[in-house]
Motif scaffolding. Sequence first.
Motif, PDB file in Angstrom:
ATOM      1  N   PHE A 105       0.802  -1.205   0.000  1.00 25.39           N
ATOM      2  CA  PHE A 105       0.000   0.000   0.000  1.00 25.39           C
ATOM      3  C   PHE A 105       0.846   1.271   0.000  1.00 25.39           C
ATOM      4  CE2 PHE A 105      -3.431   2.671   0.266  1.00 25.39           C
ATOM      5  CZ  PHE A 105      -3.492   3.403   1.450  1.00 25.39           C
ATOM      6  N   SER A 106       1.998   1.232   0.688  1.00 26.26           N
ATOM      7  CA  SER A 106       2.808   2.446   0.768  1.00 26.26           C
ATOM      8  C   SER A 106       3.411   2.808  -0.580  1.00 26.26           C
ATOM      9  CB  SER A 106       3.930   2.248   1.792  1.00 26.26           C
ATOM     10  OG  SER A 106       4.598   1.046   1.485  1.00 26.26           O
ATOM     11  N   ASN A 107       3.492   1.843  -1.431  1.00 27.03           N
ATOM     12  CA  ASN A 107       4.123   2.069  -2.731  1.00 27.03           C
ATOM     13  C   ASN A 107       3.146   2.038  -3.867  1.00 27.03           C
ATOM     14  OD1 ASN A 107       6.745   2.547  -2.612  1.00 27.03           O
ATOM     15  ND2 ASN A 107       7.418   0.437  -2.778  1.00 27.03           N
ATOM     16  N   LEU A 108       1.884   2.031  -3.534  1.00 31.97           N
ATOM     17  CA  LEU A 108       0.850   1.694  -4.503  1.00 31.97           C
ATOM     18  C   LEU A 108       0.960   2.478  -5.797  1.00 31.97           C
ATOM     19  CD1 LEU A 108      -1.608   0.015  -5.006  1.00 31.97           C
ATOM     20  CD2 LEU A 108      -2.982   1.690  -3.808  1.00 31.97           C
ATOM     21  N   PHE A 109       1.042   3.797  -5.690  1.00 30.06           N
ATOM     22  CA  PHE A 109       0.967   4.570  -6.930  1.00 30.06           C
ATOM     23  C   PHE A 109       2.335   4.858  -7.545  1.00 30.06           C
ATOM     24  CE2 PHE A 109      -3.429   4.929  -7.095  1.00 30.06           C
ATOM     25  CZ  PHE A 109      -3.922   5.098  -5.815  1.00 30.06           C
ATOM     26  N   ASP A 110       3.392   4.349  -6.929  1.00 27.20           N
ATOM     27  CA  ASP A 110       4.711   4.564  -7.506  1.00 27.20           C
ATOM     28  C   ASP A 110       5.175   3.386  -8.329  1.00 27.20           C
ATOM     29  OD1 ASP A 110       6.129   6.413  -4.735  1.00 27.20           O
ATOM     30  OD2 ASP A 110       5.036   7.025  -6.533  1.00 27.20           O
ATOM     31  N   LEU A 220      -2.200  16.382 -19.028  1.00 27.13           N
ATOM     32  CA  LEU A 220      -2.073  15.350 -18.008  1.00 27.13           C
ATOM     33  C   LEU A 220      -0.751  14.593 -18.141  1.00 27.13           C
ATOM     34  CD1 LEU A 220      -5.740  14.060 -18.179  1.00 27.13           C
ATOM     35  CD2 LEU A 220      -4.680  15.344 -16.323  1.00 27.13           C
ATOM     36  N   LEU A 221      -0.343  14.373 -19.354  1.00 23.84           N
ATOM     37  CA  LEU A 221       0.920  13.678 -19.575  1.00 23.84           C
ATOM     38  C   LEU A 221       2.080  14.524 -19.035  1.00 23.84           C
ATOM     39  CD1 LEU A 221       1.604  10.998 -20.860  1.00 23.84           C
ATOM     40  CD2 LEU A 221       2.163  12.198 -22.959  1.00 23.84           C
ATOM     41  N   TRP A 222       2.008  15.801 -19.323  1.00 20.59           N
ATOM     42  CA  TRP A 222       3.050  16.689 -18.820  1.00 20.59           C
ATOM     43  C   TRP A 222       3.092  16.649 -17.297  1.00 20.59           C
ATOM     44  CZ3 TRP A 222       2.493  22.128 -17.003  1.00 20.59           C
ATOM     45  CH2 TRP A 222       3.750  22.738 -16.791  1.00 20.59           C
ATOM     46  N   ALA A 223       1.898  16.631 -16.676  1.00 21.00           N
ATOM     47  CA  ALA A 223       1.839  16.590 -15.212  1.00 21.00           C
ATOM     48  C   ALA A 223       2.529  15.342 -14.679  1.00 21.00           C
ATOM     49  CB  ALA A 223       0.394  16.634 -14.748  1.00 21.00           C
ATOM     50  N   ALA A 224       2.337  14.235 -15.373  1.00 26.62           N
ATOM     51  CA  ALA A 224       2.959  12.983 -14.906  1.00 26.62           C
ATOM     52  C   ALA A 224       4.466  13.131 -14.826  1.00 26.62           C
ATOM     53  CB  ALA A 224       2.580  11.830 -15.831  1.00 26.62           C
ATOM     54  N   PHE A 225       5.058  13.845 -15.818  1.00 29.40           N
ATOM     55  CA  PHE A 225       6.510  13.978 -15.834  1.00 29.40           C
ATOM     56  C   PHE A 225       6.994  15.106 -14.944  1.00 29.40           C
ATOM     57  CE2 PHE A 225       8.148  10.901 -18.715  1.00 29.40           C
ATOM     58  CZ  PHE A 225       7.073  10.549 -19.511  1.00 29.40           C
ATOM     59  N   GLU A 226       6.252  16.203 -14.997  1.00 28.44           N
ATOM     60  CA  GLU A 226       6.732  17.374 -14.291  1.00 28.44           C
ATOM     61  C   GLU A 226       6.471  17.298 -12.796  1.00 28.44           C
ATOM     62  OE1 GLU A 226       8.437  19.881 -15.468  1.00 28.44           O
ATOM     63  OE2 GLU A 226       8.454  20.944 -13.552  1.00 28.44           O
ATOM     64  N   PHE A 227       5.276  16.843 -12.426  1.00 30.17           N
ATOM     65  CA  PHE A 227       4.912  16.851 -11.014  1.00 30.17           C
ATOM     66  C   PHE A 227       4.922  15.471 -10.415  1.00 30.17           C
ATOM     67  CE2 PHE A 227       3.985  21.224 -11.180  1.00 30.17           C
ATOM     68  CZ  PHE A 227       3.359  21.475 -12.385  1.00 30.17           C
ATOM     69  N   GLY A 228       3.931  14.665 -10.704  1.00 30.46           N
ATOM     70  CA  GLY A 228       3.856  13.336 -10.106  1.00 30.46           C
ATOM     71  C   GLY A 228       2.420  12.871 -10.066  1.00 30.46           C
ATOM     72  N   GLN A 229       2.225  11.800  -9.352  1.00 33.45           N
ATOM     73  CA  GLN A 229       0.910  11.168  -9.288  1.00 33.45           C
ATOM     74  C   GLN A 229      -0.196  12.088  -8.787  1.00 33.45           C
ATOM     75  OE1 GLN A 229      -0.063   8.653 -10.542  1.00 33.45           O
ATOM     76  NE2 GLN A 229       0.939   6.759  -9.952  1.00 33.45           N
ATOM     77  N   ARG A 230       0.160  12.775  -7.735  1.00 30.23           N
ATOM     78  CA  ARG A 230      -0.845  13.583  -7.050  1.00 30.23           C
ATOM     79  C   ARG A 230      -1.477  14.628  -7.968  1.00 30.23           C
ATOM     80  NH1 ARG A 230       0.958  17.074  -1.944  1.00 30.23           N
ATOM     81  NH2 ARG A 230       2.020  18.079  -3.668  1.00 30.23           N
ATOM     82  N   SER A 276      -8.400   7.669 -16.927  1.00 31.54           N
ATOM     83  CA  SER A 276      -7.838   7.588 -15.575  1.00 31.54           C
ATOM     84  C   SER A 276      -6.927   6.389 -15.413  1.00 31.54           C
ATOM     85  CB  SER A 276      -8.959   7.554 -14.539  1.00 31.54           C
ATOM     86  OG  SER A 276      -9.837   6.487 -14.845  1.00 31.54           O
ATOM     87  N   ALA A 277      -7.329   5.254 -15.945  1.00 34.97           N
ATOM     88  CA  ALA A 277      -6.477   4.065 -15.826  1.00 34.97           C
ATOM     89  C   ALA A 277      -5.122   4.311 -16.472  1.00 34.97           C
ATOM     90  CB  ALA A 277      -7.165   2.858 -16.470  1.00 34.97           C
ATOM     91  N   MET A 278      -5.170   4.867 -17.669  1.00 35.69           N
ATOM     92  CA  MET A 278      -3.945   5.135 -18.403  1.00 35.69           C
ATOM     93  C   MET A 278      -3.046   6.100 -17.643  1.00 35.69           C
ATOM     94  SD  MET A 278      -4.272   5.762 -22.431  1.00 35.69           S
ATOM     95  CE  MET A 278      -3.989   7.491 -22.230  1.00 35.69           C
ATOM     96  N   LYS A 279      -3.623   7.169 -17.187  1.00 38.63           N
ATOM     97  CA  LYS A 279      -2.824   8.183 -16.513  1.00 38.63           C
ATOM     98  C   LYS A 279      -2.202   7.650 -15.243  1.00 38.63           C
ATOM     99  CE  LYS A 279      -3.013  11.273 -19.377  1.00 38.63           C
ATOM    100  NZ  LYS A 279      -2.205  10.735 -20.400  1.00 38.63           N
ATOM    101  N   LEU A 280      -2.959   6.843 -14.521  1.00 38.13           N
ATOM    102  CA  LEU A 280      -2.410   6.248 -13.294  1.00 38.13           C
ATOM    103  C   LEU A 280      -1.176   5.419 -13.617  1.00 38.13           C
ATOM    104  CD1 LEU A 280      -5.519   5.031 -11.289  1.00 38.13           C
ATOM    105  CD2 LEU A 280      -3.850   6.745 -10.575  1.00 38.13           C
ATOM    106  N   ILE A 281      -1.289   4.623 -14.652  1.00 38.99           N
ATOM    107  CA  ILE A 281      -0.182   3.728 -14.973  1.00 38.99           C
ATOM    108  C   ILE A 281       1.026   4.512 -15.484  1.00 38.99           C
ATOM    109  CG2 ILE A 281       0.552   1.825 -16.441  1.00 38.99           C
ATOM    110  CD1 ILE A 281      -2.310   0.741 -16.207  1.00 38.99           C
ATOM    111  N   VAL A 282       0.777   5.463 -16.352  1.00 35.27           N
ATOM    112  CA  VAL A 282       1.895   6.260 -16.885  1.00 35.27           C
ATOM    113  C   VAL A 282       2.594   7.015 -15.763  1.00 35.27           C
ATOM    114  CG1 VAL A 282       2.466   8.288 -18.260  1.00 35.27           C
ATOM    115  CG2 VAL A 282       1.017   6.515 -19.227  1.00 35.27           C
ATOM    116  N   ALA A 283       1.766   7.673 -14.928  1.00 33.90           N
ATOM    117  CA  ALA A 283       2.373   8.436 -13.836  1.00 33.90           C
ATOM    118  C   ALA A 283       3.170   7.520 -12.911  1.00 33.90           C
ATOM    119  CB  ALA A 283       1.294   9.176 -13.071  1.00 33.90           C
ATOM    120  N   ALA A 284       2.663   6.319 -12.702  1.00 35.50           N
ATOM    121  CA  ALA A 284       3.380   5.377 -11.848  1.00 35.50           C
ATOM    122  C   ALA A 284       4.721   5.010 -12.461  1.00 35.50           C
ATOM    123  CB  ALA A 284       2.548   4.122 -11.624  1.00 35.50           C
TER     124      ALA A 284
END
Lengths: 648, 121
Positions: A105-110, A220-230, A276-284
Amino acid sequence: MKIDELTWKNGSALALLTLFYIVVGKFALTFASINASASPVWPTTGLAIAALLILGQRIWPAVLIGAFFVNLTTAGNVLTSIVIAIGNTLEGLVAMWLILRYTEFSNLFDSPIYVTKYVVFAGLIATALSATIGTTTLVLSTLAPWGSFGIIWLTWWLGDMGGALVVAPVILLWWTNHTVYPIYDTRWLAFFLYCALLFVSGFVVFYDIMPYPYVAMPALLWAAFEFGQRETAFGVLYITILAVFATINGHGPFIVTPHNMNHSLLLLQLFVCILSAMKLIVAAAVAQQKKIKKQLLNRERYFRALIEKSSDAIALIDVSATILYASPSTTKILGFTPQEIIGLPGLSLVSPEDVKGTLSTLQSIQKHTGATAVREVRVKRKDGTIIWVEFTVQNLLNDPAVGAVVVNYRDITDRKEAEANKDDFFTITTHQLRTPLSTIRWQLESMLSDTHTLPKRIQVKLQRIYASDLRMISQVNELLETSRVVRGKVVYEPVKMEGISAIVNHIDEFKSSAQKKAIVLTMETPKLKRVPLFIDPKLLSGVIQNILSNAIKYTASGGTITTAIHKEGKNLRVTITDTGIGIPKNEQHRLFSKFFRASNGSRYSSDGTGLGLFIAKSYITRWGGTLTIESPTLKTGGGTNVHFTIPL
Amino acid sequence: MKKIVIIEDDTDVQQVYQEILAPHKYHVFPATTGQLGLQLISSEHPDLVILDIIMSESMNGLEILKEIRRTETMKHTPVLIVTNLHSERAAAIKSGATDFLAKADTSLDVFIGKVKKLLNG
């Protein structure tokens, strides 16, 4: 991550959650168009999953009661409401159990793997359970027609999925990471840009300017790279809300012609879930990569610091001894900066007189990976001064991580100086001691050769003085030799020589001293006539001298000393046996220690330093032989057997 | 009469040499410094030079030896190193000594024998 007992005991937290659930649920249902009980996105699923994961499964009553009230106050009766509520609760619990069981759980979205599991467990499986229970209940209680089972189920499933994939991540990610950038941080600028981009692309897509839903993706893709999951999850939530509003009100790319709200909402739901599924996985995936990179960087920094801060210098050389790398400590020791010597042949830094030795050391480690060798050499600093350096080389040419020979070295000039001072001390002291002793010797020898002019009693006294003088000379020699042995300074210069004649000659030198004491010294004729040896003649002579002089000293008049030479496998064995006083068994293990004299030996003769065997043993070890001494018990008359070997 | 130059800084030792060698009818020329020794060698053309290694002034025996071997008029003179620095045998031979005796380990007879051999050789 579970809140501790205290919060749980606080019933009001539970009540609050229930209330919140109801409010969110009712709000979501205002968008229900197909059927009063199914809305395009069901945020309470996300809320329930997040709450169960964060607060623990104890809070399931809140979900149950909340879902019950929401359903009861919308449509249906107590029974249907209860069943649907149970379905919703089970959905949350199943999702929670599966996630806790199969992911960290602690690593779930990473972790892309864990996130995919989340999508499957929470997004697909748990929601299917709720959809099945719910739709079946509706149909069985005739609140919905049988024919609509399929479409209702699908809408329910996708709606819950949206909640699980859009809402829950936002809550969970903010829960695990609620750091906010400090006010003055430049990241705020990027964040505002992001918000602006989201707003613009959302507007453009959903207000019919460019009704292509994928236009929302780049932000959203940019956010995944620039910021992170959150921040990515936040963006997905925003787009989702916008999409739902827009579609309900007849705007956006999901509006079809001819107008069919059901169809549009279905398209909307699909879009939301897939996005949402895609973005979660990419961001992870991006998050994981960043984490690995950071770990590698830290690891590299750590080892780099170790190497660069070490006071010993490290260099890497290739097969031809060209310098490939030099650590910063090179400057401290050699005066050159690393850049100045990279590419140079390493031997160019070594003092000419030590080049040959260095080369042979390098060659000695060639054959085996991991082989090491040590050497002390003189090297030339940048300013031309010569210093002593001790280096260790290790052959790591075939090690894939290194691919070079590693050289560790340090400046030992101070140590060398101290050693030289010690050397000087011993040399000078010995010289100073020998000078008067040698004068006494020659004077006495001169006097003693003139026997007629001296009365007998004077002669006797002079003889005693002479004997003492010789003893002192020999003791000074032994002391110097011991100091050399102890400091590792014995010079070993082996040469090719014929062994039998050398050994026989050395033994012969003792014939006269044996005769003086009326001891019979015999040599067993060696069966071998010539044996080639590679040994330092000085050391060989020293050993024989030592053993024979002991034999003569500790054997009484009339005794015998026999010597023999045999070939024994790959060694030559020399044996010297005497009929002397022997060595007590309990003292034999101390024979080779410095200054040790056996108790019977010291009683028998006051002459002896106890150093002879120590020196002999170290010489024999030096040439790779063994020294053994056997002494039968004193009761049988004693006697000692000394063997030593010389490798052939 | 054979001439022997002895370069040895210790005057007591010089006395001993004098007493030992005189009976054998050798003319002994003592020198207590390297400089004096070299002068004596060039002026007297001795048949043998006996030399110690440790000398109290800056020039040590090996340096004196090298100087002898460098000088045209002296380089063929036999030089016998007699010293209590027993470890210097190899260095002495390398520097040009004709022979080397570790003094404390050498008996008087052996010394005389060596001198005779070098004078007759």
